[in-house]
Design an enzyme around this catalytic site. Structure first.
Site, PDB file in Angstrom:
ATOM      1  N   HIS A  28       0.855  -1.198   0.000  1.00  0.00           N
ATOM      2  CA  HIS A  28       0.000   0.000   0.000  1.00  0.00           C
ATOM      3  C   HIS A  28       0.884   1.239   0.000  1.00  0.00           C
ATOM      4  CE1 HIS A  28      -3.098   2.867   1.153  1.00  0.00           C
ATOM      5  NE2 HIS A  28      -3.953   1.943   0.728  1.00  0.00           N
ATOM      6  N   ASP A  33      -7.890  -5.321  -0.119  1.00  0.00           N
ATOM      7  CA  ASP A  33      -8.403  -6.175  -1.207  1.00  0.00           C
ATOM      8  C   ASP A  33      -8.085  -7.652  -1.033  1.00  0.00           C
ATOM      9  OD1 ASP A  33      -7.479  -3.387  -3.035  1.00  0.00           O
ATOM     10  OD2 ASP A  33      -9.540  -4.129  -2.935  1.00  0.00           O
TER      11      ASP A  33
HETATM   12  C1  SDX Z   1      -6.073   0.120  -3.087  1.00  0.00           C
HETATM   13  O1  SDX Z   1      -4.203   4.589  -2.118  1.00  0.00           O
HETATM   14  C2  SDX Z   1      -5.215   3.991  -1.502  1.00  0.00           C
HETATM   15  O2  SDX Z   1      -5.644   4.373  -0.445  1.00  0.00           O
HETATM   16  C3  SDX Z   1      -5.777   2.806  -2.284  1.00  0.00           C
HETATM   17  C4  SDX Z   1      -6.806   1.970  -1.548  1.00  0.00           C
HETATM   18  C5  SDX Z   1      -8.078   2.751  -1.305  1.00  0.00           C
HETATM   19  O3  SDX Z   1      -8.790   2.425  -0.353  1.00  0.00           O
HETATM   20  O4  SDX Z   1      -8.404   3.641  -2.147  1.00  0.00           O
HETATM   21  O5  SDX Z   1      -6.277   1.510  -0.318  1.00  0.00           O
HETATM   22  C6  SDX Z   1      -7.219   0.764  -2.388  1.00  0.00           C
HETATM   23  O6  SDX Z   1      -5.815   0.453  -4.212  1.00  0.00           O
HETATM   24  C7  SDX Z   1      -5.226  -0.879  -2.338  1.00  0.00           C
HETATM   25  C8  SDX Z   1      -4.024  -1.405  -3.188  1.00  0.00           C
HETATM   26  C9  SDX Z   1      -4.534  -2.510  -4.112  1.00  0.00           C
HETATM   27  N1  SDX Z   1      -3.505  -2.877  -5.083  1.00  0.00           N
HETATM   28  C10 SDX Z   1      -2.850  -4.075  -4.992  1.00  0.00           C
HETATM   29  O7  SDX Z   1      -3.051  -4.911  -4.092  1.00  0.00           O
HETATM   30  C11 SDX Z   1      -1.887  -4.333  -6.145  1.00  0.00           C
HETATM   31  C12 SDX Z   1      -0.575  -4.918  -5.597  1.00  0.00           C
HETATM   32  N2  SDX Z   1       0.074  -3.833  -4.861  1.00  0.00           N
HETATM   33  C13 SDX Z   1       1.145  -3.094  -5.525  1.00  0.00           C
HETATM   34  O8  SDX Z   1       0.960  -2.929  -6.906  1.00  0.00           O
HETATM   35  C14 SDX Z   1       1.599  -1.860  -4.738  1.00  0.00           C
HETATM   36  O9  SDX Z   1       1.841  -2.281  -3.465  1.00  0.00           O
HETATM   37  C15 SDX Z   1       0.710  -0.634  -4.699  1.00  0.00           C
HETATM   38  C16 SDX Z   1       0.288  -0.175  -6.054  1.00  0.00           C
HETATM   39  C17 SDX Z   1      -0.515  -0.873  -3.864  1.00  0.00           C
HETATM   40  C18 SDX Z   1       1.508   0.487  -4.023  1.00  0.00           C
HETATM   41  O10 SDX Z   1       2.586   0.770  -4.860  1.00  0.00           O
HETATM   42  P1  SDX Z   1       3.703   1.898  -4.472  1.00  0.00           P
HETATM   43  O11 SDX Z   1       3.313   2.629  -3.245  1.00  0.00           O
HETATM   44  O12 SDX Z   1       3.979   2.696  -5.692  1.00  0.00           O
HETATM   45  O13 SDX Z   1       4.934   1.030  -4.056  1.00  0.00           O
HETATM   46  P2  SDX Z   1       6.085   0.586  -5.046  1.00  0.00           P
HETATM   47  O14 SDX Z   1       5.478   0.027  -6.300  1.00  0.00           O
HETATM   48  O15 SDX Z   1       7.043   1.720  -5.164  1.00  0.00           O
HETATM   49  O16 SDX Z   1       6.730  -0.645  -4.248  1.00  0.00           O
HETATM   50  C19 SDX Z   1       7.851  -0.480  -3.385  1.00  0.00           C
HETATM   51  C20 SDX Z   1       8.620  -1.801  -3.518  1.00  0.00           C
HETATM   52  C21 SDX Z   1       9.010  -2.134  -4.967  1.00  0.00           C
HETATM   53  O17 SDX Z   1      10.167  -2.965  -4.909  1.00  0.00           O
HETATM   54  P3  SDX Z   1      11.658  -2.231  -5.079  1.00  0.00           P
HETATM   55  O18 SDX Z   1      11.579  -1.419  -6.362  1.00  0.00           O
HETATM   56  O19 SDX Z   1      11.821  -1.398  -3.832  1.00  0.00           O
HETATM   57  O20 SDX Z   1      12.628  -3.404  -5.171  1.00  0.00           O
HETATM   58  O21 SDX Z   1       7.767  -2.888  -3.102  1.00  0.00           O
HETATM   59  C22 SDX Z   1       7.534  -3.768  -4.212  1.00  0.00           C
HETATM   60  C23 SDX Z   1       7.876  -2.985  -5.464  1.00  0.00           C
HETATM   61  O22 SDX Z   1       8.273  -3.859  -6.510  1.00  0.00           O
HETATM   62  N3  SDX Z   1       6.111  -4.134  -4.168  1.00  0.00           N
HETATM   63  C24 SDX Z   1       5.640  -5.361  -4.378  1.00  0.00           C
HETATM   64  C25 SDX Z   1       4.248  -5.273  -4.185  1.00  0.00           C
HETATM   65  N4  SDX Z   1       3.920  -4.007  -3.872  1.00  0.00           N
HETATM   66  C26 SDX Z   1       5.076  -3.301  -3.872  1.00  0.00           C
HETATM   67  N5  SDX Z   1       6.257  -6.500  -4.718  1.00  0.00           N
HETATM   68  C27 SDX Z   1       5.455  -7.594  -4.876  1.00  0.00           C
HETATM   69  N6  SDX Z   1       4.101  -7.603  -4.699  1.00  0.00           N
HETATM   70  C28 SDX Z   1       3.476  -6.454  -4.355  1.00  0.00           C
HETATM   71  N7  SDX Z   1       2.144  -6.437  -4.175  1.00  0.00           N
END
Ligand code: SDX
Length: 433
Positions: A310, A367
């Site tokens: 998140h 989710d």
């Molecule tokens: C919602 O914003 C809100 O409030 C949203 C929400 C709401 O109520 O409106 O809470 C609802 O959208 C919840 C999120 C649902 N999405 C998912 O479950 C999809 C999977 N999650 C990821 O795509 C990700 O965690 C996000 C999109 C939710 C957040 O992405 P960020 O904040 O941009 O974080 P990032 O992509 O910069 O990740 C930081 C690191 C990265 O690795 P490095 O580059 O540091 O090596 O963490 C890794 C990412 O690759 N990472 C994950 C991951 N989420 C982040 N790796 C594997 N699986 C994941 N789910």
């Protein structure tokens, strides 16, 4: 009352010149550096991909503390609201800034009851969507179309905002249920005035002329809880969309339609459906967790573990904890066992012990378990994000209203860092190589 007070000044020195910028203090110790005059004073803009460090507005609606896992609507803890309220009570709280008393709640209920039908001419629209049309696409189209049937928005959209809000909150159920019935080729089930908000939705979804649907109290209670947990969440992607689109002066229906499209994305509200796809993939793959964990860690692989991580929460998403318990409770109550729940529990256990995810503060989010509850209720996976939109609607409307009521609101228009070609002389077509 303007709650932004400048307590101290931030100093920024560029090319030997120091610029002062007010540090604004909000509630709960929130701080923001006011950079309103940065470009004028320094010739520089800020650049912040994904707006990780950038606030778009001051808001009184929702408070999150991502480090402590705190989540409040209008100052009330989500745990208290989810445990003690029905969804329309929380919708009223978000819209009006206070919990309704008994009379106010009754009046709101009657308003919603009166708006549950959609114009009969709109029903013909459903005949022209393909049976496999995405319910999110249908919802976005139908919500946008409402502005053609209900013109009360008029010149000053805030004039009838309470009517329009109630109209939208009531009709989104009917549109969602009608799209589901149409996809099945079943007759539409109209709303009933003797059923509560959530009971009406369930009946419109699952009643059939050949078999009455029993609106079970435990399903109504669980659905109320789920919608409350989704009702708002600060300046997430779809809420930022509703504010940005609304800042151009467009009506509320069109602004909400845009937010529905933003929510559709698998990184945002579409994650609840993606979680089920992922769990079904693991289940079909003989519970090969290792393969999916490896893919999630592989930076060359776009795969992410849906339902984890998140932007704000760097500890457990408080909603995830409540939903996980609600999941256990409803499956027990329905005497349903879902193999995907076992897969989800095992995946969560593996992830929470793995350094890669621990270092990146990746926990189950809202989710991760919600889809398992929707499955138990009988809602198909392609409608999970529609359920998210139904819950989030009061939050979107409240944020849009707050934006439109703020005299300081300007049309949203970010700047950019240009990295393209410097000026070039034009080359006529005949002279181009
Ligand atoms: C919602 O914003 C809100 O409030 C949203 C929400 C709401 O109520 O409106 O809470 C609802 O959208 C919840 C999120 C649902 N999405 C998912 O479950 C999809 C999977 N999650 C990821 O795509 C990700 O965690 C996000 C999109 C939710 C957040 O992405 P960020 O904040 O941009 O974080 P990032 O992509 O910069 O990740 C930081 C690191 C990265 O690795 P490095 O580059 O540091 O090596 O963490 C890794 C990412 O690759 N990472 C994950 C991951 N989420 C982040 N790796 C594997 N699986 C994941 N789910």
């Amino acid at each position: 009352m303007n709650k932004n007070t400048a307590s101290r000044m931030a100093e920024l020195t560029i090319n030997g010149k120091t610029h002062l910028m007010p540090i604004l203090e909000g509630t709960e110790g929130c701080k923001a550096i006011d950079i309103s005059n940065l470009l004028r004073d320094t010739g520089c803009i800020t650049l912040d991909s994904g707006f990780k460090n950038t606030g778009s507005c001051a808001s009184s609606i929702t408070y999150l503390d991502g480090d402590k896992g705190i989540f409040r609507y209008r100052g009330y803890d989500i745990e208290d609201l989810a445990e003690n309220c029905v969804f329309i009570e929380v919708a009223y709280l978000l819209l009006h800034g206070k919990l309704p008393n008994a009379e106010e709640l009754d009046n709101f209920k009657m308003l919603l009851e009166g708006f549950a039908l959609v114009h009969e001419d709109m029903i013909h629209f459903f005949d022209h969507f393909p049976s496999n049309a995405s319910p999110m696409s249908i919802l976005s189209v139908m919500v946008n179309t409402l502005c053609n049937f209900y013109i009360e928005m008029g010149d000053d959209p805030l004039t009838n905002i309470d009517i329009t809000a109630a109209r939208l909150i009531s009709k989104i159920r009917t549109i969602a249920a009608f799209s589901y019935k149409k996809s099945l080729g079943q007759p539409l089930v109209y709303p009933r005035q003797d059923l509560c908000y959530c009971g009406n939705f369930l009946n419109m979804m699952f009643h059939k002329p050949v078999r009455n649907y029993e609106v079970r109290p435990e399903l109504v209670s669980t659905l109320n809880k789920l919608l409350i947990l989704h009702a708002d969440h600060e300046q997430n992607c779809s809420t930022s969309t509703v504010r940005l689109v609304g800042s151009a002066g467009v009506n509320l229906y069109a602004s909400i339609s845009a937010a529905i499209s933003a929510l559709w994305g698998p990184l945002h509200g579409g994650a609840n459906e993606a979680v089920i796809d992922m769990l079904e993939g693991i289940y079909a793959d003989d519970s090969n967790f290792e393969k999916y964990i490896r893919k999630a860690k592989d930076r060359s692989d776009p795969f992410k573990l849906s339902g984890f991580g998140h932007r704000v929460y760097k500890t457990f998403d408080p909603r995830g904890k409540i939903i996980k318990k609600a999941c256990d409770d409803i499956l027990l109550s329905l005497n349903v066992s879902d193999p995907l729940l076992d897969i989800a529990r095992e995946l969560e256990e593996i992830v929470l012990k793995d350094d890669y995810f621990i270092e990146r503060h990746l926990y189950p989010n809202v989710d991760f378990y919600s889809g398992i509850i929707y499955r138990a209720i009988g809602i198909p996976a392609n409608m999970f994000t529609v359920m998210f939109a139904m819950g989030r609607l009061p939050g979107w409307i409240s944020q849009w209203k707050e934006m439109r009521e703020d005299p300081g609101t300007k049309i949203g228009r970010p700047r950019q860092l240009y990295i393209g070609e410097p000026r070039r002389e034009f080359v006529p077509l005949a002279e181009r190589p």
